[in-house]
Design a protein around this motif. Structure first.
Motif, PDB file in Angstrom:
ATOM      1  N   UNK A   1       1.200  -1.005   0.582  1.00 45.79           N
ATOM      2  CA  UNK A   1      -0.003  -0.435  -0.190  1.00 45.79           C
ATOM      3  C   UNK A   1       1.141   1.226  -0.443  1.00 45.79           C
ATOM      4  N   UNK A   2       0.511   1.959  -0.492  1.00 50.27           N
ATOM      5  CA  UNK A   2       1.300   3.526  -1.084  1.00 50.27           C
ATOM      6  C   UNK A   2       0.739   4.348  -1.195  1.00 50.27           C
ATOM      7  N   UNK A   3       0.284   4.539   0.338  1.00 50.26           N
ATOM      8  CA  UNK A   3      -0.282   5.846   1.539  1.00 50.26           C
ATOM      9  C   UNK A   3       0.205   7.140   1.498  1.00 50.26           C
TER      10      UNK A   3
ATOM     11  N   UNK B   1       1.599  -6.614   4.333  1.00 48.16           N
ATOM     12  CA  UNK B   1       2.005  -5.990   3.364  1.00 48.16           C
ATOM     13  C   UNK B   1       3.088  -5.046   3.238  1.00 48.16           C
ATOM     14  N   UNK B   2       3.607  -4.660   2.414  1.00 47.62           N
ATOM     15  CA  UNK B   2       4.282  -3.119   2.802  1.00 47.62           C
ATOM     16  C   UNK B   2       3.802  -2.646   2.497  1.00 47.62           C
ATOM     17  N   UNK B   3       4.381  -0.865   3.020  1.00 44.31           N
ATOM     18  CA  UNK B   3       3.277  -0.223   3.667  1.00 44.31           C
ATOM     19  C   UNK B   3       4.277   0.974   3.573  1.00 44.31           C
ATOM     20  N   UNK B   4       4.138   1.906   2.320  1.00 46.45           N
ATOM     21  CA  UNK B   4       4.704   3.105   2.547  1.00 46.45           C
ATOM     22  C   UNK B   4       4.181   4.340   2.358  1.00 46.45           C
ATOM     23  N   UNK B   5       4.290   5.802   3.012  1.00 45.26           N
ATOM     24  CA  UNK B   5       4.163   6.759   2.580  1.00 45.26           C
ATOM     25  C   UNK B   5       4.919   7.526   2.204  1.00 45.26           C
TER      26      UNK B   5
ATOM     27  N   UNK C   1       7.901   8.934  13.771  1.00 45.82           N
ATOM     28  CA  UNK C   1       8.121   8.188  14.398  1.00 45.82           C
ATOM     29  C   UNK C   1       7.246   7.489  15.093  1.00 45.82           C
ATOM     30  N   UNK C   2       5.892   7.741  14.420  1.00 44.04           N
ATOM     31  CA  UNK C   2       5.303   6.986  15.295  1.00 44.04           C
ATOM     32  C   UNK C   2       5.002   5.697  14.219  1.00 44.04           C
ATOM     33  N   UNK C   3       4.799   6.134  13.008  1.00 46.91           N
ATOM     34  CA  UNK C   3       4.589   4.757  12.449  1.00 46.91           C
ATOM     35  C   UNK C   3       5.763   3.886  12.318  1.00 46.91           C
ATOM     36  N   UNK C   4       6.287   4.410  12.513  1.00 44.46           N
ATOM     37  CA  UNK C   4       7.591   3.191  12.679  1.00 44.46           C
ATOM     38  C   UNK C   4       8.014   2.529  14.095  1.00 44.46           C
ATOM     39  N   UNK C   5       7.666   3.681  15.040  1.00 45.36           N
ATOM     40  CA  UNK C   5       7.022   2.892  15.983  1.00 45.36           C
ATOM     41  C   UNK C   5       6.859   1.412  16.358  1.00 45.36           C
ATOM     42  N   UNK C   6       5.208   1.606  15.845  1.00 44.68           N
ATOM     43  CA  UNK C   6       3.838   0.544  15.798  1.00 44.68           C
ATOM     44  C   UNK C   6       4.231  -0.285  14.513  1.00 44.68           C
ATOM     45  N   UNK C   7       5.867  -0.881  14.118  1.00 43.14           N
ATOM     46  CA  UNK C   7       6.088  -1.203  12.602  1.00 43.14           C
ATOM     47  C   UNK C   7       4.894  -1.535  11.626  1.00 43.14           C
ATOM     48  N   UNK C   8       5.004  -0.039  11.147  1.00 39.23           N
ATOM     49  CA  UNK C   8       3.750  -0.198  10.135  1.00 39.23           C
ATOM     50  C   UNK C   8       4.071   1.068   8.810  1.00 39.23           C
ATOM     51  N   UNK C   9       4.933   1.312   9.076  1.00 37.06           N
ATOM     52  CA  UNK C   9       6.440   2.078   8.138  1.00 37.06           C
ATOM     53  C   UNK C   9       7.621   1.907   7.101  1.00 37.06           C
ATOM     54  N   UNK C  10       7.076   0.628   6.420  1.00 41.46           N
ATOM     55  CA  UNK C  10       8.250   0.153   5.669  1.00 41.46           C
ATOM     56  C   UNK C  10       9.535   1.066   4.425  1.00 41.46           C
ATOM     57  N   UNK C  11       8.334   1.658   4.030  1.00 42.52           N
ATOM     58  CA  UNK C  11       9.381   3.135   3.083  1.00 42.52           C
ATOM     59  C   UNK C  11       8.988   4.611   3.832  1.00 42.52           C
TER      60      UNK C  11
ATOM     61  N   UNK D   1      -9.151  13.805   4.597  1.00 36.45           N
ATOM     62  CA  UNK D   1     -10.087  14.163   5.340  1.00 36.45           C
ATOM     63  C   UNK D   1      -9.969  13.303   6.382  1.00 36.45           C
ATOM     64  N   UNK D   2     -10.957  12.105   6.254  1.00 36.02           N
ATOM     65  CA  UNK D   2     -10.967  10.659   7.377  1.00 36.02           C
ATOM     66  C   UNK D   2     -10.361  10.318   8.746  1.00 36.02           C
ATOM     67  N   UNK D   3      -8.691  10.194   7.526  1.00 38.58           N
ATOM     68  CA  UNK D   3      -8.508  10.084   8.769  1.00 38.58           C
ATOM     69  C   UNK D   3      -6.747   9.798   7.895  1.00 38.58           C
ATOM     70  N   UNK D   4      -5.962  10.043   8.520  1.00 39.33           N
ATOM     71  CA  UNK D   4      -4.229   9.892   8.338  1.00 39.33           C
ATOM     72  C   UNK D   4      -4.184   8.771   7.891  1.00 39.33           C
ATOM     73  N   UNK D   5      -3.131   9.311   6.909  1.00 39.78           N
ATOM     74  CA  UNK D   5      -2.671   8.065   6.082  1.00 39.78           C
ATOM     75  C   UNK D   5      -2.051   6.821   7.574  1.00 39.78           C
ATOM     76  N   UNK D   6      -1.110   7.703   7.783  1.00 39.19           N
ATOM     77  CA  UNK D   6      -0.126   7.219   9.431  1.00 39.19           C
ATOM     78  C   UNK D   6      -1.398   6.228  10.136  1.00 39.19           C
TER      79      UNK D   6
END
Length: 165
Positions: free
Chosen positions: A58-60, A85-89, A100-110, A65-70
Motif C-alpha cells: 500500500x502506497x498511502x 503487507x509492505x506499507x509505503x508513505x 516516528x509513531x508509524x515506525x514505532x508501531x512497525x507500520x511503515x516500511x518506507x 480528510x477522514x483519517x491520516x495515512x499513518x
C-alpha cells in the motif's frame, strides 16, 4: 502465480493519477488499484480479501480528510490479513512525530517525499515487493524475472539450504 494487490491512496486525484501512471510497469503482474479516501481503500481491501487477493503493498498519502495515512497504516499493521503487507508513505506533509509513531508501531516500511521521481518510486516499490514476496510467497521462481532477480534467487537458495538441513 497468486494474485496480489498494490493499492495507492491519495485524496488528490491528480496525484493519484500520476502515481498510477508511474506504476504501469507493475500492472501485468499485480492488480493496481487507486483509492481517493481511506474508506474507499478499506472497501477495496475487503473486496480483495473476499476474492483471495492479498494486499502486497500500500502506497498511502498522510494528510487526508477522514483519517491520516499513518493511522491507517498502523491499523493495517494490526489486522491479520494486512499485517505482512509492505506499507509505503508518500507525502510531503507528515511531521517527524507522525513518522516516528508509524515506525514505532512497525507500520511503515518506507517513506517517499513528494514530489517524487517516477524511476525512484518504481525502484523503491520493486525493493518492497521483492521483500514481500520473499517473506510471503512459497513459489518465488515466477517472481525472479519481475522483481529483484538476485534477491529472489538468493532467497530460493537460502530456502533450499534450510530445507536440506
Amino acid at each position: 502465480m497468486n494474485k496480489y494487490l498494490i493499492l495507492c491512496v491519495d485524496d488528490e486525484r491528480d496525484v493519484l493519477d500520476g502515481v498510477i501512471q508511474d506504476l504501469d510497469c507493475f500492472e501485468e503482474h499485480f492488480i493496481v488499484e487507486a483509492a481517493e479516501s481511506v474508506a474507499e481503500a478499506k472497501n477495496i481491501i475487503s473486496n480483495s480479501i473476499e476474492d483471495h487477493i492479498k494486499l502486497a503493498l500500500i502506497l498511502c498519502d498522510h494528510i487526508m480528510p477522514e483519517q491520516t495515512g499513518i493511522s491507517f497504516l498502523i491499523e493495517l499493521s494490526q489486522e491479520a490479513q494486512t499485517k505482512t503487507s509492505r506499507k509505503v508513505l508518500l507525502t510531503g506533509q507528515a511531521g517527524l512525530d507522525d513518522t516516528v509513531e508509524a515506525v514505532n508501531h512497525s507500520s511503515l516500511d518506507y517513506f517517499i517525499a513528494k514530489p517524487w521521481k517516477g524511476n525512484e518510486l518504481r525502484e523503491v516499490l520493486t525493493e518492497q515487493l521483492t521483500q514481500f514476496m520473499i517473506e510471503n510467497e512459497p513459489d518465488l521462481m515466477p517472481w525472479a524475472s519481475i522483481l529483484d532477480t538476485e534477491k529472489i534467487f538468493n532467497a530460493i537458495a537460502d530456502n533450499r539450504v534450510s530445507f536440506g538441513e
